[in-house]
Design a protein around this motif. Structure first.
Motif, PDB file in Angstrom:
ATOM      1  N   LEU A 155       2.609  -5.184  16.790  1.00  0.00           N
ATOM      2  CA  LEU A 155       2.980  -3.786  16.941  1.00  0.00           C
ATOM      3  C   LEU A 155       2.306  -3.017  15.805  1.00  0.00           C
ATOM      4  CD1 LEU A 155       6.824  -4.084  17.657  1.00  0.00           C
ATOM      5  CD2 LEU A 155       4.897  -4.244  19.265  1.00  0.00           C
ATOM      6  N   ASP A 156       1.671  -1.922  16.139  1.00  0.00           N
ATOM      7  CA  ASP A 156       1.000  -1.082  15.151  1.00  0.00           C
ATOM      8  C   ASP A 156       2.022  -0.066  14.638  1.00  0.00           C
ATOM      9  OD1 ASP A 156      -0.461   0.794  13.757  1.00  0.00           O
ATOM     10  OD2 ASP A 156      -2.078   0.918  15.216  1.00  0.00           O
ATOM     11  N   SER A 157       2.460  -0.246  13.379  1.00  0.00           N
ATOM     12  CA  SER A 157       3.511   0.624  12.843  1.00  0.00           C
ATOM     13  C   SER A 157       2.967   1.950  12.327  1.00  0.00           C
ATOM     14  CB  SER A 157       4.261  -0.091  11.710  1.00  0.00           C
ATOM     15  OG  SER A 157       3.445  -0.197  10.549  1.00  0.00           O
ATOM     16  N   SER A 158       1.638   2.059  12.235  1.00  0.00           N
ATOM     17  CA  SER A 158       1.032   3.266  11.661  1.00  0.00           C
ATOM     18  C   SER A 158       0.657   4.287  12.722  1.00  0.00           C
ATOM     19  CB  SER A 158      -0.209   2.889  10.842  1.00  0.00           C
ATOM     20  OG  SER A 158       0.102   1.909   9.883  1.00  0.00           O
ATOM     21  N   GLY A 159       0.047   3.821  13.813  1.00  0.00           N
ATOM     22  CA  GLY A 159      -0.490   4.742  14.818  1.00  0.00           C
ATOM     23  C   GLY A 159      -1.889   5.153  14.422  1.00  0.00           C
TER      24      GLY A 159
END
Length: 385
Positions: A155-159
């Motif tokens: 999951l990419d927590s930053s975007g």
């Protein structure tokens, strides 16, 4: 400790060690340096803090599954098996970002498409409806990384890349990336203990990053949104407390950060960006030509700048770089001068020998970050005192 999980911070080539050091200072556990990445462990709060505070991280990924793949059907089957209902519903949107270094797969878009199909089919088959893809502003950003035959789904927590700090609305022809600026400052040893200047400041990015380091202001305090804010388990009150705690660790800065540029338009843009970053009290900018300038402050001066390489700005490089060397020698005593360039031929005209050369990339351009020590008198005189 039981709530800790593994994360991966992506970074630029050459910044692995300083990102590792940033993570240590922030309190990460089990840190392991990789290539263009550093893995570490922490809890959800630390994930929030890493996104907010790290200066040299591009993204913070949270791996949720790793498996072997032999072919495209393997990839589809393994992604299909995952419990996606834990992260999104059929009413949400998602997007896939893929990176591939494998003989099995040679096209990142195909890997992203196959992953998307597996997730969509899983929802359609189990719930009768599937979430839609939204490439611009998804509720869940998923990263798929395939290294040889090992696939990691995260999951990419930053975007959006963490270089989107939120303060820079105005740029020039060749703006420098905020992460590159911060990384160069940290590599140069900038710690806020002297005066600082960028004599070719462009849109002011290096000046802003220098002031933020000097004042220990969180790198992404001005950013509008992180991807984790749309996760189902997002705790807004907890994140607010982390922001508040990080801001309490800021410090006063008792030196000068100043810059100049010969283009009036660049000066206007730089001042706007400094204002957006709420740093106008720490940074002064004026219109001036570096080649007509001289050091105006007492004591040691730390200088870092990004001169034109001849890539996008038409300049007579030989004379330009000779001018850099002459100006430093004649007008900037007691200065530690650093600059980055991708023009290796032009460096020969500086007329000074760099005491350090660090290989970096500015975009796709292989570059060198160079250090020049300009002494009060001649170098020889310094050592004969």
């Amino acid at each position: 400790m039981g709530n800790n999980f593994k994360m991966v911070a992506k970074t630029m080539f050459g910044f692995e060690e300083i990102l590792e050091e940033e993570l240590k200072k922030l309190g990460a556990m089990n840190i392991e340096k990789g290539v263009r990445s550093v893995s570490f462990e922490g809890d959800t709060g630390f994930m929030y803090k890493a996104n907010l505070c790290l200066r040299t991280a591009i993204k913070i990924l949270k791996p949720i599954r790793t498996f072997k793949v032999r072919n495209e059907q393997d990839l589809y089957d393994q992604v299909y098996k995952m419990n996606w209902e834990e992260y999104i519903t059929h009413d949400n949107t998602f997007a896939i970002d893929a990176t591939v270094n494998s003989d099995i797969f040679n096209h990142t878009l195909y890997v992203a498409l196959k992953t998307k199909d597996a997730i969509a089919d899983k929802f359609r088959n189990t719930q009768g409806r599937r979430p839609n893809v939204d490439l611009k502003h998804p509720d869940l950003q998923i990263n798929v990384h395939i290294q040889r035959n090992i696939c990691t789904v995260s999951l990419d927590s930053s975007g959006a890349s963490l270089h989107h700090r939120g303060y820079r609305t105005m740029t020039n022809i060749a703006p420098i990336n905020e992460i590159l600026a911060a990384g160069m400052l940290l590599l140069s040893g900038w710690d806020g203990e002297t005066d600082f200047t960028d004599p070719m400041c462009g849109s002011g990015t290096i000046l802003v990053e220098a002031a933020m380091i000097a004042c220990n202001i969180p790198a992404n305090i001005n950013r509008r949104e992180f991807a984790f804010e749309k996760w189902r388990d997002y705790d807004e009150d907890f994140f607010d407390k982390i922001v508040e705690s990080s801001l309490k660790k800021t410090r006063e800065f008792h030196h000068k950060v100043y810059g100049f540029d010969k283009a009036p338009s660049a000066v206007r843009k730089a001042k706007d960006n400094v204002r957006n970053a709420n740093l106008s009290e720490y940074i002064s900018i004026e219109q001036n030509n570096f080649f007509d300038s001289e050091k105006t402050t007492e004591g040691k001066l730390h200088m870092l700048f990004n001169p034109p390489y001849g890539e996008r700005l038409p300049i007579e490089m030989e004379a330009f770089y000779k001018g850099i060397g002459d100006t430093l020698k004649q007008n900037y005593p007691n200065t530690e001068a650093w600059f980055i360039t991708a023009n290796m031929e032009a460096i020969k005209n500086v007329g000074l020998r760099p005491s350090r050369r660090i290989k970096l990339f500015n975009g796709k351009l292989e570059s060198k970050l160079l250090k020049y020590d300009i002494y009060e008198g001649s170098k020889k005189a310094k050592f004969n005192r």
